[in-house]
Scaffold this motif. Structure first.
Motif, PDB file in Angstrom:
ATOM      1  N   TYR A  11      -1.301   2.221   8.566  1.00  0.00           N
ATOM      2  CA  TYR A  11      -0.362   1.098   8.591  1.00  0.00           C
ATOM      3  C   TYR A  11      -0.206   0.555  10.014  1.00  0.00           C
ATOM      4  CZ  TYR A  11       0.737   3.891   4.463  1.00  0.00           C
ATOM      5  OH  TYR A  11       0.655   4.647   3.316  1.00  0.00           O
ATOM      6  N   PRO A  12      -1.254  -0.007  10.601  1.00  0.00           N
ATOM      7  CA  PRO A  12      -1.182  -0.439  12.010  1.00  0.00           C
ATOM      8  C   PRO A  12      -0.151  -1.532  12.271  1.00  0.00           C
ATOM      9  CG  PRO A  12      -3.218  -1.184  10.958  1.00  0.00           C
ATOM     10  CD  PRO A  12      -2.598  -0.206  10.026  1.00  0.00           C
ATOM     11  N   LYS A  45       0.837  -1.206   0.000  1.00  0.00           N
ATOM     12  CA  LYS A  45       0.000   0.000   0.000  1.00  0.00           C
ATOM     13  C   LYS A  45       0.872   1.256   0.000  1.00  0.00           C
ATOM     14  CE  LYS A  45      -3.816   2.068   2.649  1.00  0.00           C
ATOM     15  NZ  LYS A  45      -4.663   1.913   3.867  1.00  0.00           N
ATOM     16  N   ILE A  46       1.953   1.225   0.782  1.00  0.00           N
ATOM     17  CA  ILE A  46       2.883   2.361   0.807  1.00  0.00           C
ATOM     18  C   ILE A  46       3.494   2.569  -0.570  1.00  0.00           C
ATOM     19  CG2 ILE A  46       5.127   3.149   1.680  1.00  0.00           C
ATOM     20  CD1 ILE A  46       4.397   1.854   4.364  1.00  0.00           C
ATOM     21  N   MET A  47       3.945   1.479  -1.181  1.00  0.00           N
ATOM     22  CA  MET A  47       4.586   1.569  -2.492  1.00  0.00           C
ATOM     23  C   MET A  47       3.644   2.107  -3.561  1.00  0.00           C
ATOM     24  SD  MET A  47       6.834  -1.938  -2.709  1.00  0.00           S
ATOM     25  CE  MET A  47       8.501  -2.010  -2.018  1.00  0.00           C
ATOM     26  N   GLU A  48       2.372   1.803  -3.424  1.00  0.00           N
ATOM     27  CA  GLU A  48       1.389   2.217  -4.422  1.00  0.00           C
ATOM     28  C   GLU A  48       0.758   3.568  -4.091  1.00  0.00           C
ATOM     29  OE1 GLU A  48      -1.254  -1.112  -4.499  1.00  0.00           O
ATOM     30  OE2 GLU A  48       0.070  -2.311  -5.806  1.00  0.00           O
ATOM     31  N   GLY A  49       1.110   4.133  -2.938  1.00  0.00           N
ATOM     32  CA  GLY A  49       0.570   5.421  -2.535  1.00  0.00           C
ATOM     33  C   GLY A  49       1.365   6.583  -3.112  1.00  0.00           C
ATOM     34  N   GLU A  50       0.911   7.771  -2.812  1.00  0.00           N
ATOM     35  CA  GLU A  50       1.545   8.983  -3.343  1.00  0.00           C
ATOM     36  C   GLU A  50       2.705   9.464  -2.472  1.00  0.00           C
ATOM     37  OE1 GLU A  50      -1.425  11.935  -3.909  1.00  0.00           O
ATOM     38  OE2 GLU A  50      -2.482  10.836  -5.498  1.00  0.00           O
ATOM     39  N   GLU A  51       2.661   9.127  -1.188  1.00  0.00           N
ATOM     40  CA  GLU A  51       3.695   9.620  -0.277  1.00  0.00           C
ATOM     41  C   GLU A  51       4.949   8.747  -0.384  1.00  0.00           C
ATOM     42  OE1 GLU A  51       4.052  11.182   4.336  1.00  0.00           O
ATOM     43  OE2 GLU A  51       2.361   9.947   3.721  1.00  0.00           O
ATOM     44  N   GLU A  52       6.095   9.378  -0.550  1.00  0.00           N
ATOM     45  CA  GLU A  52       7.336   8.637  -0.730  1.00  0.00           C
ATOM     46  C   GLU A  52       7.856   8.112   0.599  1.00  0.00           C
ATOM     47  OE1 GLU A  52      11.760   9.174  -2.786  1.00  0.00           O
ATOM     48  OE2 GLU A  52      10.289  10.813  -2.820  1.00  0.00           O
ATOM     49  N   PHE A  53       8.160   6.808   0.621  1.00  0.00           N
ATOM     50  CA  PHE A  53       8.717   6.186   1.816  1.00  0.00           C
ATOM     51  C   PHE A  53      10.213   6.453   1.868  1.00  0.00           C
ATOM     52  CE2 PHE A  53      10.491   2.619   4.235  1.00  0.00           C
ATOM     53  CZ  PHE A  53       9.682   2.635   5.359  1.00  0.00           C
TER      54      PHE A  53
END
Length: 326
Positions: free
Chosen positions: A128-129, A57-65
């Motif tokens: 992201y619990p 979900k993080i990888m596919e989101g807009e916010e850069e990890f």
């Protein structure tokens, strides 16, 4: 115990390990891939699956990890438990950058925390619990990062201002080198005017000392010390007598500079030595994040889904669609 010993090769899981390593950001995650084992505890497996799903979900989101600067400095941290040992410049630079990444990751995964009046966490309401639970209690070290920023410049080199003594040494070095350069150019211009050296000749460095290239037949025209000659024997390199003492002082100052840098590094290392165990624990967290990142990356590569577990002994894995597991 897994039987037979070549079970992974028989089912093609050794290829899965190889592919996973290719998605790791560092040796931190690669070590986790090597340590990966079969699991039978349903709750633990589901927790791993949830972590992987959230990372996808993080990888596919807009916010850069914050996935940059994953450096494994654990060997250096373990080494400094011995008194008198110290981190060198490169290790210090890797420590600073990886700790900055650690801070950024924990901040990223803590977004969604509600805080009470005195800053106590009252609940997590972020996306992201499972990853947040993984980050809970992980020690970050902003004070160490700030301390290193006072020692190293942006390129990982010791700053002139890392100590007052180093600043003094480097200022004297610069002044002495400037004086030598001016003297040499003055001697060189005079030699060129007198036809002792060619017009295009410039001072050069031999054995760490600035010298003037001269034809062997004319070497006695310049008073000084012959340090070397070219491979062809057509040029000798003379250190004019006027700069010998200054060049000697340069060597002395360079020795002082090296000793002061070592003192600075030893002093810093002594400051962080009491936190060695906490630092290693935090790098264990970075390794786990790298491992989850690799699983999520490989899952996306194969457009994988999460298998529905019913309680049978299963391996911790997310790639139900992978042909090697079918």
């Amino acid at each position: 115990m897994i039987y037979p010993q070549n079970f992974e090769q028989k089912i093609g899981f050794d290829e899965i390990r190889r592919l996973l390593k290719g998605h790791c950001l560092s040796t931190l995650g690669q070590e986790k891939v090597e340590q990966m084992q079969f699991m039978t505890e349903l709750q633990a497996i589901r927790q791993r699956q949830e972590q992987t799903r959230e990372f996808i979900k993080i990888m596919e989101g807009e916010e850069e990890f914050p996935a940059q600067d994953f450096f494994d400095v654990r060997p250096a941290i373990r080494r400094i438990r011995v008194e008198g040992t110290y981190l060198d410049e490169n290790e210090l630079f890797d420590l600073k950058r990886s700790l900055a990444t650690l801070i950024a990751i924990v901040q990223f995964l803590n977004k969604g925390n509600d805080e009470g009046e005195e800053g106590e966490t009252e609940g997590y309401h972020g996306p992201y619990p499972a990853l947040h639970r993984l980050a809970e209690g992980v020690a970050v070290f902003p004070q160490i990062v700030r301390r290193i920023d006072g020692i190293l410049d942006r390129y990982g080199k010791i700053k002139d201002t890392a100590s007052t003594e180093l600043l003094r040494i480097r200022r004297e070095l610069a002044a002495t080198e400037g004086s030598i350069s001016r003297t040499l150019h003055s001697i060189l211009r005079s030699a060129q005017q007198n036809g002792i050296v060619d017009k295009d000749v410039a001072p050069t460095m031999r054995d760490g000392r600035l010298v003037i290239p001269v034809a062997p037949a004319l070497k006695r025209k310049i008073k000084g010390i012959v340090h070397d000659e070219s491979a062809t024997g057509r040029t000798v390199f003379i250190e004019p007598a006027e700069v010998v003492e200054a060049n000697n002082r340069i060597r002395e100052l360079e020795g002082e500079e090296r000793r002061e840098i070592i003192r600075i590094l030893q002093e810093f290392t002594a400051e962080i030595r009491p936190f060695q165990r906490e630092l290693l624990d935090s790098y264990e967290f970075l390794a786990e994040i790298d491992f989850i990142h690799a699983k999520a990356g490989l899952a996306r590569q194969f457009d994988a889904i999460t298998p529905d577990l019913k309680g049978a002994p299963l391996i911790d894995w997310t790639l139900a669609r992978h042909p090697l597991l079918s």
